[in-house]
Design a protein around this motif. Structure first.
Motif, PDB file in Angstrom:
ATOM      1  N   UNK A 213       5.925 -19.415 -19.409  1.00 55.62           N
ATOM      2  CA  UNK A 213       6.102 -20.714 -20.060  1.00 55.62           C
ATOM      3  C   UNK A 213       7.146 -21.546 -19.347  1.00 55.62           C
ATOM      4  N   UNK A 214       7.224 -22.815 -19.724  1.00 57.93           N
ATOM      5  CA  UNK A 214       8.215 -23.735 -19.177  1.00 57.93           C
ATOM      6  C   UNK A 214       8.962 -24.397 -20.331  1.00 57.93           C
ATOM      7  N   UNK A 215      10.257 -24.640 -20.116  1.00 60.58           N
ATOM      8  CA  UNK A 215      11.096 -25.325 -21.096  1.00 60.58           C
ATOM      9  C   UNK A 215      11.827 -26.445 -20.381  1.00 60.58           C
ATOM     10  N   UNK A 216      11.551 -27.673 -20.792  1.00 53.55           N
ATOM     11  CA  UNK A 216      12.102 -28.848 -20.102  1.00 53.55           C
ATOM     12  C   UNK A 216      13.287 -29.424 -20.853  1.00 53.55           C
ATOM     13  N   UNK A 217      14.438 -29.431 -20.198  1.00 54.99           N
ATOM     14  CA  UNK A 217      15.654 -30.051 -20.723  1.00 54.99           C
ATOM     15  C   UNK A 217      15.832 -31.395 -20.036  1.00 54.99           C
ATOM     16  N   UNK A 218      16.782 -32.227 -20.484  1.00 55.89           N
ATOM     17  CA  UNK A 218      16.967 -33.541 -19.855  1.00 55.89           C
ATOM     18  C   UNK A 218      17.271 -33.480 -18.365  1.00 55.89           C
ATOM     19  N   UNK A 219      18.011 -32.454 -17.916  1.00 55.91           N
ATOM     20  CA  UNK A 219      18.457 -32.427 -16.524  1.00 55.91           C
ATOM     21  C   UNK A 219      17.894 -31.261 -15.710  1.00 55.91           C
ATOM     22  N   UNK A 220      16.996 -30.471 -16.268  1.00 53.86           N
ATOM     23  CA  UNK A 220      16.375 -29.384 -15.519  1.00 53.86           C
ATOM     24  C   UNK A 220      15.169 -28.867 -16.297  1.00 53.86           C
TER      25      UNK A 220
ATOM     26  N   UNK B 146      12.548 -25.826  -9.644  1.00 55.48           N
ATOM     27  CA  UNK B 146      12.603 -26.150  -8.212  1.00 55.48           C
ATOM     28  C   UNK B 146      12.645 -24.888  -7.344  1.00 55.48           C
ATOM     29  N   UNK B 147      13.003 -23.746  -7.926  1.00 59.33           N
ATOM     30  CA  UNK B 147      13.066 -22.489  -7.177  1.00 59.33           C
ATOM     31  C   UNK B 147      11.980 -21.493  -7.596  1.00 59.33           C
ATOM     32  N   UNK B 148      11.041 -21.953  -8.414  1.00 60.77           N
ATOM     33  CA  UNK B 148      10.028 -21.051  -8.942  1.00 60.77           C
ATOM     34  C   UNK B 148       9.204 -20.392  -7.842  1.00 60.77           C
ATOM     35  N   UNK B 149       8.727 -21.168  -6.895  1.00 60.64           N
ATOM     36  CA  UNK B 149       7.878 -20.601  -5.835  1.00 60.64           C
ATOM     37  C   UNK B 149       8.609 -19.517  -5.051  1.00 60.64           C
ATOM     38  N   UNK B 150       9.905 -19.684  -4.878  1.00 60.10           N
ATOM     39  CA  UNK B 150      10.695 -18.696  -4.147  1.00 60.10           C
ATOM     40  C   UNK B 150      10.964 -17.461  -4.984  1.00 60.10           C
ATOM     41  N   UNK B 151      11.124 -17.635  -6.304  1.00 60.37           N
ATOM     42  CA  UNK B 151      11.563 -16.545  -7.169  1.00 60.37           C
ATOM     43  C   UNK B 151      10.459 -15.850  -7.953  1.00 60.37           C
ATOM     44  N   UNK B 152       9.278 -16.440  -8.051  1.00 59.69           N
ATOM     45  CA  UNK B 152       8.288 -15.935  -8.997  1.00 59.69           C
ATOM     46  C   UNK B 152       7.892 -14.480  -8.772  1.00 59.69           C
ATOM     47  N   UNK B 153       7.755 -14.053  -7.501  1.00 57.92           N
ATOM     48  CA  UNK B 153       7.372 -12.662  -7.250  1.00 57.92           C
ATOM     49  C   UNK B 153       8.442 -11.699  -7.757  1.00 57.92           C
ATOM     50  N   UNK B 154       9.707 -12.050  -7.543  1.00 60.52           N
ATOM     51  CA  UNK B 154      10.795 -11.192  -8.028  1.00 60.52           C
ATOM     52  C   UNK B 154      10.851 -11.179  -9.553  1.00 60.52           C
ATOM     53  N   UNK B 155      10.604 -12.334 -10.163  1.00 64.06           N
ATOM     54  CA  UNK B 155      10.652 -12.401 -11.622  1.00 64.06           C
ATOM     55  C   UNK B 155       9.497 -11.633 -12.245  1.00 64.06           C
ATOM     56  N   UNK B 156       8.343 -11.684 -11.620  1.00 68.10           N
ATOM     57  CA  UNK B 156       7.217 -10.885 -12.111  1.00 68.10           C
ATOM     58  C   UNK B 156       7.506  -9.390 -11.963  1.00 68.10           C
ATOM     59  N   UNK B 157       8.230  -9.011 -10.928  1.00 69.52           N
ATOM     60  CA  UNK B 157       8.622  -7.607 -10.777  1.00 69.52           C
ATOM     61  C   UNK B 157       9.494  -7.169 -11.935  1.00 69.52           C
ATOM     62  N   UNK B 158      10.426  -8.036 -12.337  1.00 63.55           N
ATOM     63  CA  UNK B 158      11.290  -7.731 -13.483  1.00 63.55           C
ATOM     64  C   UNK B 158      10.448  -7.495 -14.732  1.00 63.55           C
ATOM     65  N   UNK B 159       9.552  -8.416 -15.028  1.00 65.55           N
ATOM     66  CA  UNK B 159       8.727  -8.318 -16.232  1.00 65.55           C
ATOM     67  C   UNK B 159       7.817  -7.091 -16.184  1.00 65.55           C
ATOM     68  N   UNK B 160       7.170  -6.883 -15.051  1.00 62.88           N
ATOM     69  CA  UNK B 160       6.210  -5.789 -14.928  1.00 62.88           C
ATOM     70  C   UNK B 160       6.884  -4.417 -14.961  1.00 62.88           C
ATOM     71  N   UNK B 161       8.174  -4.379 -14.654  1.00 63.90           N
ATOM     72  CA  UNK B 161       8.887  -3.092 -14.642  1.00 63.90           C
ATOM     73  C   UNK B 161       9.368  -2.662 -16.029  1.00 63.90           C
TER      74      UNK B 161
ATOM     75  N   UNK C  95      22.925 -19.422  -9.025  1.00 62.02           N
ATOM     76  CA  UNK C  95      21.824 -20.104  -9.720  1.00 62.02           C
ATOM     77  C   UNK C  95      21.779 -19.586 -11.157  1.00 62.02           C
ATOM     78  N   UNK C  96      22.518 -20.202 -12.067  1.00 60.34           N
ATOM     79  CA  UNK C  96      22.677 -19.657 -13.423  1.00 60.34           C
ATOM     80  C   UNK C  96      21.398 -19.579 -14.247  1.00 60.34           C
ATOM     81  N   UNK C  97      20.364 -20.333 -13.879  1.00 60.73           N
ATOM     82  CA  UNK C  97      19.116 -20.236 -14.631  1.00 60.73           C
ATOM     83  C   UNK C  97      18.306 -19.009 -14.230  1.00 60.73           C
ATOM     84  N   UNK C  98      18.725 -18.332 -13.171  1.00 60.35           N
ATOM     85  CA  UNK C  98      18.041 -17.112 -12.741  1.00 60.35           C
ATOM     86  C   UNK C  98      18.718 -15.929 -13.420  1.00 60.35           C
TER      87      UNK C  98
END
Length: 242
Positions: free
Chosen positions: A189-196, A221-236, A127-130
């Motif tokens: 934040x969110x950034x909307x491209x033509x295809x994602x 499309x994977x935000x709900x699954x990944x958000x807790x892990x991504x917040x861990x990254x930011x908070x750390x 998942x290259x956007x992760x």
């Protein structure tokens, strides 16, 4: 905030226009692949996402360098030993940069890649956007509050540095927190491209005469699954005297 705004001129944008492609090295395997910078030169959604992300990384770095060029650089160096690192957590690995003075966690399974102009990049190869990337530019400021309140600074960074100009962006929230005497701004934040659409988080801080930015995110499309892990990254994310 005025200093941040003064760095944004058409001539600066032209001076730091990205090249058509950038070289990405897989830090673990030593392999090098060419990542195209234009979406119309790729043939699949996944490849386009990966290319666009690398393109964003490159353009963000160049624009942040433009920001740093307008602010007197006062680089601070000391022999202060590192007294801490990002606290370990199950499912995460820690990275500590002793030279540049920062540490954070990233999800187990992400691989380090080398993107020209970036200080550190870790990403999921499927998942290259992760991903999580760290940028730094010199600054004469001593605290991010000198640039303005969190929402105003976040809006400027998102619009001018963290997303291509052709993407529609939206700031969801921004906040300030003080940890061990250092001020951190974090925003979503969110950034909307033509295809994602990429759903992202960033944290910024000033220390060692540097303006630090760590950005992580995932496909919407994977935000709900990944958000807790991504917040861990930011908070750390923590900075320390290098």
């Amino acid at each position: 905030m005025a200093s941040l705004q003064r760095s944004i001129f058409p001539s600066i944008h032209q001076k730091f226009l990205p090249s058509n492609s950038s070289q990405v090295n897989n830090a673990s395997s030593g392999k090098r692949v060419s990542v195209l910078g234009k979406a119309d030169r790729v043939s699949s959604t996944t490849t386009a996402s990966c290319s666009s992300l690398s393109y964003q990384d490159g353009i963000a770095r160049r624009k942040l360098l433009a920001l740093g060029a307008t602010i007197p650089g006062i680089l601070l160096f000391s022999n202060t030993p590192i007294s801490f690192a990002a606290e370990s957590k199950k499912g995460f690995l820690s990275v500590t940069d002793k030279k540049d003075g920062y540490t954070f966690l990233y999800p187990f399974g992400w691989q380090e890649v080398v993107i020209e102009g970036e200080d550190k990049v870790f990403k999921d190869v499927i998942e290259p956007l992760e991903s999580a990337s760290v940028n730094m530019v010199p600054t004469g400021k001593e605290d991010v509050r000198e640039f303005g309140p969190p929402d105003k600074v976040a809006e400027t960074l998102i619009r001018k540095f963290l997303a291509p100009s052709n993407q529609k962006t939206k700031l969801i929230q921004a906040k300030e927190q003080e940890i061990e005497g250092k001020t951190y701004y974090t925003f979503e934040f969110m950034a909307q491209a033509p295809n994602y659409t990429r759903h992202a988080l960033s944290v910024i801080c000033i220390n060692n005469g540097k303006f630090y930015t760590l950005t992580t995110g995932a496909n919407e499309r994977r935000w709900d699954k990944m958000k807790d892990r991504l917040y861990t990254v930011i908070d750390s994310f923590r900075v320390f005297n290098a």
